[in-house]
Design an enzyme around this catalytic site. Structure first.
Site, PDB file in Angstrom:
ATOM      1  N   CYS A 270       0.841  -1.202   0.000  1.00 15.61           N
ATOM      2  CA  CYS A 270       0.000   0.000   0.000  1.00 15.61           C
ATOM      3  C   CYS A 270       0.875   1.251   0.000  1.00 15.61           C
ATOM      4  O   CYS A 270       1.476   1.573  -1.015  1.00 15.61           O
ATOM      5  CB  CYS A 270      -0.984  -0.043   1.166  1.00 15.61           C
ATOM      6  SG  CYS A 270      -2.391   1.033   0.874  1.00 15.61           S
TER       7      CYS A 270
ATOM      8  N   HIS B 215      -3.671  -5.017   0.532  1.00 11.85           N
ATOM      9  CA  HIS B 215      -3.065  -5.533   1.771  1.00 11.85           C
ATOM     10  C   HIS B 215      -3.194  -7.057   1.806  1.00 11.85           C
ATOM     11  O   HIS B 215      -4.166  -7.575   2.371  1.00 11.85           O
ATOM     12  CB  HIS B 215      -3.792  -4.948   2.992  1.00 11.85           C
ATOM     13  CG  HIS B 215      -3.542  -3.496   3.190  1.00 11.85           C
ATOM     14  ND1 HIS B 215      -2.516  -3.022   3.974  1.00 11.85           N
ATOM     15  CD2 HIS B 215      -4.166  -2.412   2.688  1.00 11.85           C
ATOM     16  CE1 HIS B 215      -2.526  -1.702   3.957  1.00 11.85           C
ATOM     17  NE2 HIS B 215      -3.526  -1.307   3.176  1.00 11.85           N
TER      18      HIS B 215
ATOM     19  N   GLU C  51      -1.781  -9.157   3.581  1.00  8.72           N
ATOM     20  CA  GLU C  51      -1.632  -9.759   4.910  1.00  8.72           C
ATOM     21  C   GLU C  51      -2.964 -10.159   5.538  1.00  8.72           C
ATOM     22  O   GLU C  51      -3.021 -11.046   6.379  1.00  8.72           O
ATOM     23  CB  GLU C  51      -0.880  -8.818   5.859  1.00  8.72           C
ATOM     24  CG  GLU C  51      -1.531  -7.479   6.158  1.00  8.72           C
ATOM     25  CD  GLU C  51      -1.169  -6.383   5.166  1.00  8.72           C
ATOM     26  OE1 GLU C  51      -0.650  -6.712   4.077  1.00  8.72           O
ATOM     27  OE2 GLU C  51      -1.427  -5.191   5.471  1.00  8.72           O
TER      28      GLU C  51
HETATM   29  N1  GLN Z   1      -1.938   6.760   2.941  1.00  4.72           N
HETATM   30  C1  GLN Z   1      -2.049   6.002   1.740  1.00  4.72           C
HETATM   31  C2  GLN Z   1      -3.414   6.134   1.088  1.00  4.72           C
HETATM   32  O1  GLN Z   1      -4.346   6.578   1.689  1.00  4.72           O
HETATM   33  C3  GLN Z   1      -1.726   4.551   1.995  1.00  4.72           C
HETATM   34  C4  GLN Z   1      -2.765   3.869   2.808  1.00  4.72           C
HETATM   35  C5  GLN Z   1      -2.298   2.552   3.377  1.00  4.72           C
HETATM   36  O2  GLN Z   1      -1.120   2.240   3.355  1.00  4.72           O
HETATM   37  N2  GLN Z   1      -3.215   1.771   3.881  1.00  4.72           N
HETATM   38  O3  GLN Z   1      -3.554   5.779  -0.046  1.00  4.72           O
END
Ligand code: GLN
Length: 564
Positions: A399, A526, A528
């Site tokens: 992310c 994500h 995970e």
């Molecule tokens: N801050 C970034 C976004 O909003 C990444 C978010 C995250 O890593 N969950 O896209």
């Protein structure tokens, strides 16, 4: 439907979630279909707006629910998929009652905690317990309900009262209560002390719930005399006092429960239709925990984040790494590095910290930059990514980690000096990462791109595609507001930063890889959240294989591990 309510006494944070998940697991291992509900008595609607320092990581479900991390334990232990309604909060209950009141459903009545809130809680639990949690679509037979906090908290009173009424509504043979308590062992005398447990059980009884099992968390196994004392003062039989001492791995908890005869206890207390006597599933767990204690080889991963003071902030990330290490029979060392310490400002203000942080990073076998929000520490993460790319260290960016990998590449390969995400520099000349158009700036809760979405592989040579089993697409969970700028993506691709996975419309960049590197992968989602003890998440598994120097061999062998 059988309901098992798990309450807590004395302290929170003593492993109630693991104990509740383990109860589910030992029942599932005997052929029962098990679901889980977590109750958080706070007023927030969901966990989405919490800082990870507050309650640890925000766990994300398929349907985009942003929930307490305990739901992650249930999904992993029971290998099920839950929905946002499996996490009940005071906020959600009041919201539903207030909506009904406005609609006129309670016309002419005074709306009160008892009976309206308590009824709403019971209806919610009964409705949600029936929802299927795996692909076969059958209704669960048992629902484990974990009540957050400790008995006696003002906030949890309506829930306790709801279950006090509930036990009579659903009848005795369909409801039981497990009370998880702490037996401290102060170093002054070394004695196991039962008084806090006695007090909390008294409090629970005063509120109308009687524990069927008192699960004692303790550092060493309970002495028989202590067990007898708890039995005597808490008005239960000795066999209803269960001891869960500290163990080297959480996977041993279900085994401890099985050994203390809990399945038989539930069978007779709840009149359960146990299908199998043989316990293949738990045998697999036992084999796994025994194996873990014997690992000889080890590998280390640098986790470069900013919430390194609260390890629960990365709970699922750490689990996914552990599952992967387990699959290759390696011990895992996670080196937590606060990314701020990798920055020039720390070099100036605290050179020792700066050099220690770099030493930790450089000595790791692989680098992981997980998700995150806010500008603090982002430059340090970019330095770490740069180091991993240039020194050919296995790297996984998740992310925010992927977004920063794009910024790093733009800065250092394309020469776009101030390339950045507009989250951190709204005026950057090179907005490599931008806000997604559908984000609603007027409201913070629940407005990100959330939950399960499809990613299509655009290239057959992608390493990640192979690791996923040579599939054409993957469905993974998301939680982000920003994305790689689709208008600038071709500049990055021309220089070798490939977007090998995209969403169905080809608008969202989901997976990046670079060639001529042992493993350099970024994912916008994500992975995970869907990793399982026996099915590690492929992006994490790839990182571990590469860190252990086994990835090439694994890929050549058609994604099979060589026998040991
Ligand atoms: N801050 C970034 C976004 O909003 C990444 C978010 C995250 O890593 N969950 O896209």
């Amino acid at each position: 439907m059988k309901y098992i309510l798990v309450t807590g006494g004395v302290l929170s944070g003593i492993g109630k979630g693991i104990i509740a998940s383990s109860v589910g697991l030992i029942l599932k291992s005997r052929g029962l279909r098990v679901s889980a509900i977590k109750i958080d008595p706070y007023i927030n609607i969901d966990a989405g707006t919490f800082s990870p320092y507050e309650h640890g990581e925000v766990f994300v479900l398929d349907d985009g629910g942003e929930v307490d991390l305990d739901l992650g334990n249930y999904e992993r232990f029971l290998d099920i998929r839950l929905t946002k309604d499996n996490n009940l909060t005071t906020g959600k209950i009041y919201q539903s009652v207030i909506l009904k009141e406005r609609r006129g459903d309670y016309l002419s009545k005074t709306v009160q905690v008892v009976p309206h809130i308590t009824d709403a809680i019971q209806e919610w639990v009964m409705g949600q317990a029936k929802v299927a949690v795996d692909d076969n679509g059958f209704e669960p037979q048992v629902c484990v309900i974990e009540l957050g906090g400790t008995v006696g908290d003002i906030e949890s009173m309506p829930f306790i009262e709801a279950f006090r009424q509930f036990q009579f509504k659903v009848k005795r043979e369909n409801f039981c209560n497990i009370h998880v308590s702490l037996i401290p062992q102060p170093s002054t005398t070394g004695e196991q002390k039962t008084k806090p447990t006695q007090n909390s059980v008294r409090e629970l009884r005063g509120l109308g719930l009687c524990p069927d099992l008192i699960v004692c968390r303790c550092s060493t196994p309970l002495d028989t005399a202590v067990k007898e004392k708890i039995s005597m003062f808490c008005h239960v039989e000795p066999k209803q006092v269960i001891c869960i001492q500290d163990v080297s791995s959480v996977y041993k908890v279900p085994l401890l429960m099985e050994d203390q005869g809990l399945v038989d206890f539930f069978c007779s207390r709840l009149n359960l239709p146990i299908a199998t006597k043989h316990n293949k599933m738990l045998r697999k767990w036992k084999e796994m925990t025994d194996r873990t204690d014997r690992f000889l080889e080890s590998t280390s991963i640098a986790l470069v984040g900013k919430y390194t003071k609260c390890l629960d902030s990365y709970a699922s990330v750490i689990k996914a790494l552990e599952h992967s290490a387990l699959a290759i029979n390696y011990k895992l060392e996670v080196k937590f590095i606060d990314s701020v310490y990798l920055e020039q400002s720390t070099e100036r203000d605290d050179p020792v910290k700066y050099h220690q942080a770099w030493q930790r990073l450089c000595s790791a076998n692989g680098v992981l930059v997980p998700g995150g929000f806010g500008v603090r520490g982002t430059e340090g993460k970019i330095h770490a990514i740069n180091w991993a790319r240039k020194h050919k260290k296995p790297f996984l960016g998740v992310c925010l980690g992927m977004q920063l990998a794009a910024c790093e590449f733009a800065r250092n390969v394309l020469g776009w000096e101030d390339a950045n995400s507009t989250e951190f520099d709204p005026n950057t000349k090179y907005p490599v990462v931008i806000e997604m158009p559908e984000h609603n700036p007027g409201q913070m809760g629940g407005t990100m791109r959330l939950g399960r979405r499809r990613t299509i592989f655009k290239s057959t040579s992608s390493v990640l595609r192979k690791l996923y089993g040579d599939v054409e697409y993957v469905d993974e969970r998301h939680r982000h507001r920003f994305e790689v700028n689709p208008e600038l993506k071709h500049h990055l691709e021309e220089k070798g930063f490939h977007f090998v996975g995209q969403d169905q419309e080809g608008k969202r960049m989901e997976i990046t890889e670079i060639k001529d590197h042992p493993y350099f992968v970024g994912v916008q989602y994500h992975p995970e959240f869907t990793s399982r003890p026996f099915k590690p998440s492929p992006p994490y598994f790839g990182l571990l294989l590469a860190a252990a120097g086994k990835l090439q061999n694994y890929l050549i062998k058609g994604c099979r591990l060589s026998p040991r």
